[in-house]
Design an enzyme around this catalytic site. Structure first.
Site, mmCIF file in Angstrom:
data_model
loop_
_atom_site.group_PDB
_atom_site.id
_atom_site.type_symbol
_atom_site.label_atom_id
_atom_site.label_comp_id
_atom_site.label_asym_id
_atom_site.label_seq_id
_atom_site.Cartn_x
_atom_site.Cartn_y
_atom_site.Cartn_z
ATOM 1 N N ASP A 14 0.830 -1.215 0.000
ATOM 2 C CA ASP A 14 0.000 0.000 0.000
ATOM 3 C C ASP A 14 0.863 1.262 0.000
ATOM 4 O O ASP A 14 1.968 1.270 0.540
ATOM 5 C CB ASP A 14 -0.924 -0.022 1.230
ATOM 6 C CG ASP A 14 -2.079 0.961 1.085
ATOM 7 O OD1 ASP A 14 -2.415 1.346 -0.059
ATOM 8 O OD2 ASP A 14 -2.643 1.361 2.121
ATOM 9 N N TRP A 19 2.750 7.997 -2.707
ATOM 10 C CA TRP A 19 4.139 8.155 -3.178
ATOM 11 C C TRP A 19 4.152 9.058 -4.415
ATOM 12 O O TRP A 19 4.971 9.967 -4.535
ATOM 13 C CB TRP A 19 4.710 6.772 -3.500
ATOM 14 C CG TRP A 19 6.149 6.742 -3.933
ATOM 15 C CD1 TRP A 19 7.235 6.548 -3.137
ATOM 16 C CD2 TRP A 19 6.651 6.894 -5.272
ATOM 17 N NE1 TRP A 19 8.380 6.570 -3.889
ATOM 18 C CE2 TRP A 19 8.062 6.780 -5.200
ATOM 19 C CE3 TRP A 19 6.057 7.117 -6.522
ATOM 20 C CZ2 TRP A 19 8.884 6.873 -6.323
ATOM 21 C CZ3 TRP A 19 6.872 7.219 -7.640
ATOM 22 C CH2 TRP A 19 8.267 7.106 -7.533
ATOM 23 N N ARG A 27 -1.114 8.969 -10.280
ATOM 24 C CA ARG A 27 -1.114 7.778 -9.418
ATOM 25 C C ARG A 27 -0.468 6.570 -10.097
ATOM 26 O O ARG A 27 0.205 5.770 -9.454
ATOM 27 C CB ARG A 27 -2.544 7.429 -8.986
ATOM 28 C CG ARG A 27 -3.165 8.439 -8.035
ATOM 29 C CD ARG A 27 -4.589 8.019 -7.654
ATOM 30 N NE ARG A 27 -4.597 6.726 -6.997
ATOM 31 C CZ ARG A 27 -4.442 6.552 -5.677
ATOM 32 N NH1 ARG A 27 -4.296 7.588 -4.875
ATOM 33 N NH2 ARG A 27 -4.450 5.343 -5.166
ATOM 34 N N HIS A 31 2.140 3.299 -9.094
ATOM 35 C CA HIS A 31 1.974 1.861 -9.313
ATOM 36 C C HIS A 31 3.175 1.290 -10.070
ATOM 37 O O HIS A 31 3.646 0.198 -9.775
ATOM 38 C CB HIS A 31 0.673 1.571 -10.070
ATOM 39 C CG HIS A 31 -0.556 1.997 -9.310
ATOM 40 N ND1 HIS A 31 -0.748 1.693 -7.985
ATOM 41 C CD2 HIS A 31 -1.652 2.705 -9.690
ATOM 42 C CE1 HIS A 31 -1.911 2.193 -7.576
ATOM 43 N NE2 HIS A 31 -2.476 2.815 -8.594
ATOM 44 N N SER A 59 -7.515 -5.568 -5.000
ATOM 45 C CA SER A 59 -8.563 -6.182 -4.177
ATOM 46 C C SER A 59 -9.900 -6.175 -4.914
ATOM 47 O O SER A 59 -10.095 -5.413 -5.867
ATOM 48 C CB SER A 59 -8.702 -5.429 -2.847
ATOM 49 O OG SER A 59 -9.362 -4.201 -3.038
ATOM 50 N N LEU A 125 11.010 -20.261 -5.039
ATOM 51 C CA LEU A 125 10.011 -19.429 -4.344
ATOM 52 C C LEU A 125 8.611 -19.625 -4.942
ATOM 53 O O LEU A 125 8.433 -19.589 -6.161
ATOM 54 C CB LEU A 125 10.406 -17.951 -4.463
ATOM 55 C CG LEU A 125 9.431 -16.960 -3.815
ATOM 56 C CD1 LEU A 125 9.455 -17.069 -2.297
ATOM 57 C CD2 LEU A 125 9.749 -15.524 -4.247
ATOM 58 N N ARG A 182 2.306 -4.803 6.077
ATOM 59 C CA ARG A 182 1.533 -3.787 5.352
ATOM 60 C C ARG A 182 2.316 -2.487 5.375
ATOM 61 O O ARG A 182 2.649 -1.971 6.440
ATOM 62 C CB ARG A 182 0.155 -3.560 5.965
ATOM 63 C CG ARG A 182 -0.622 -2.508 5.135
ATOM 64 C CD ARG A 182 -2.063 -2.346 5.526
ATOM 65 N NE ARG A 182 -2.712 -1.408 4.606
ATOM 66 C CZ ARG A 182 -3.941 -1.515 4.142
ATOM 67 N NH1 ARG A 182 -4.689 -2.521 4.522
ATOM 68 N NH2 ARG A 182 -4.438 -0.612 3.312
HETATM 69 C C1 IPE Z 1 -5.337 -2.819 -0.136
HETATM 70 O O1 IPE Z 1 -5.051 -1.463 -0.319
HETATM 71 C C2 IPE Z 1 -5.315 -3.545 -1.442
HETATM 72 C C3 IPE Z 1 -4.030 -3.593 -2.139
HETATM 73 C C4 IPE Z 1 -2.867 -3.203 -1.688
HETATM 74 C C5 IPE Z 1 -4.094 -4.168 -3.455
HETATM 75 P P1 IPE Z 1 -6.192 -0.364 -0.422
HETATM 76 O O2 IPE Z 1 -5.502 0.942 -0.594
HETATM 77 O O3 IPE Z 1 -7.181 -0.736 -1.452
HETATM 78 O O4 IPE Z 1 -6.872 -0.476 1.015
HETATM 79 P P2 IPE Z 1 -7.832 0.549 1.782
HETATM 80 O O5 IPE Z 1 -8.919 0.953 0.825
HETATM 81 O O6 IPE Z 1 -6.990 1.731 2.170
HETATM 82 O O7 IPE Z 1 -8.309 -0.208 2.971
HETATM 83 C C1 IPE Z 2 -1.739 0.156 -3.371
HETATM 84 O O1 IPE Z 2 -1.471 1.519 -3.400
HETATM 85 C C2 IPE Z 2 -1.926 -0.427 -4.754
HETATM 86 C C3 IPE Z 2 -3.312 -0.796 -5.088
HETATM 87 C C4 IPE Z 2 -4.330 -0.768 -4.290
HETATM 88 C C5 IPE Z 2 -3.539 -1.240 -6.449
HETATM 89 P P1 IPE Z 2 -2.640 2.589 -3.376
HETATM 90 O O2 IPE Z 2 -3.004 2.913 -4.781
HETATM 91 O O3 IPE Z 2 -3.749 2.127 -2.511
HETATM 92 O O4 IPE Z 2 -1.888 3.823 -2.717
HETATM 93 P P2 IPE Z 2 -2.509 4.887 -1.700
HETATM 94 O O5 IPE Z 2 -3.040 4.109 -0.527
HETATM 95 O O6 IPE Z 2 -3.572 5.622 -2.432
HETATM 96 O O7 IPE Z 2 -1.336 5.733 -1.341
HETATM 97 MG MG MG Z 3 -4.156 2.381 -0.543
#
Ligand code: IPE
Ligand code: IPE
Ligand code: MG
Length: 249
Positions: A14, A19, A27, A31, A59, A125, A182
């Site tokens: 996450d 970042w 965004r 990624h 997710s 792995l 996490r």
């Molecule tokens: C959890 O991150 C899912 C992944 C890292 C793929 P999210 O950014 O979606 O989680 P919430 O919404 O903050 O709980």
């Molecule tokens: C996790 O990073 C990656 C995915 C959920 C695909 P986020 O995209 O949730 O990053 P933040 O939480 O917005 O910083």
């Molecule tokens: Mg997130």
């Protein structure tokens, strides 16, 4: 304290969006940078002889993001898989996906299938990618399989136990996760492996996923080694049995 190293590590990657935002980038740039961090942790797990690594890439709830972000993530999955799978295969890594893949495009489903088939016999792995995955989905899916077996007369209701339920879940052939990491500062599970995490050690760090370094990996492992895993027993019982197994009692 356990000197034992984790056999199965799971990661909620996450913080990609934040970042990118800090750098005034879109965004999707976060990624993309996150893919590099994933490559790095795969290498660290290989070097540390970890048996299995499972990462949360997308997710079941991430479909609710803006359409443009979802489609750039889908494109990134296809390009990353195309670019990385051969390299993973050369390192004897087995790649598997968990989650409901039927919602992905035919092209992505094909890439997933190809990468699983290419690496199916690899003994290094065990690298699992959770994509369109949700812990609730996993448990519902297991329940559906069990109900179908009962319906067909292949299983009796009395045969349903924690073990036989667990066998129907994703990753049933691997040991349950020892260490959950996490990044990104949030202290929640966000519908990751709900059943499988029952006794997993939970490690949270503020580091954003694209910044997760070799040293961050080392810190997480060191933290894990400092935990005493009691599984409901007392600390004394655990100490006694570890003294026994080391021949110290
Ligand atoms: C959890 O991150 C899912 C992944 C890292 C793929 P999210 O950014 O979606 O989680 P919430 O919404 O903050 O709980
Ligand atoms: C996790 O990073 C990656 C995915 C959920 C695909 P986020 O995209 O949730 O990053 P933040 O939480 O917005 O910083
Ligand atoms: Mg997130």
């Amino acid at each position: 304290m356990s000197d034992i190293q984790p056999e199965h590590i799971v990661v909620v990657m996450d913080g990609n969006g934040r970042w990118a935002k800090k750098r005034h980038l879109p965004r999707v740039a976060g990624h993309k940078a996150g893919v590099n961090a994933t490559r790095k942790i795969v290498g660290n797990c290989v070097n540390a002889n970890v048996l299995a690594l499972t990462v949360f890439a997308f997710s079941s709830e991430n479909w609710s993001r803006p359409q443009a972000e979802v489609s750039s993530l889908m494109t990134l999955f296809v390009t990353t898989l195309s670019a990385e799978v051969k390299k993973l295969h050369k390192q004897n890594i087995r790649v598997r996906f968990i989650g409901d893949r039927l919602r992905f495009s035919a092209k992505l489903q094909q890439k997933i299938k190809d990468s699983e088939e290419l690496t199916a016999d690899n003994t290094g792995l065990q690298f699992n990618i959770a994509a369109n995955y949700g812990g609730r989905w996993d448990m519902l899916n297991a329940t559906r399989n069990i109900l179908a077996k009962v319906h067909k007369g292949e299983m009796r209701v009395e045969d349903l136990t924690e073990d036989s339920f667990g066998e129907q879940l994703s990753l049933a052939d691997l040991p349950v996760p020892d260490l959950f990491i996490r990044t990104g500062g949030e202290k929640r599970i966000s519908n990751f492996l709900l059943w499988q995490l029952a006794y997993t050690e939970l490690y949270f760090t503020d580091t954003l996923w694209p910044d997760f370094s070799d040293n961050d990996f080392k810190l997480a492992i060191e933290w894990y080694r400092g935990r005493q895993r009691r599984f409901g027993k007392t600390g004394e019982q655990v100490n006694d049995s570890s003294n026994l197994s080391q021949g110290l009692a």
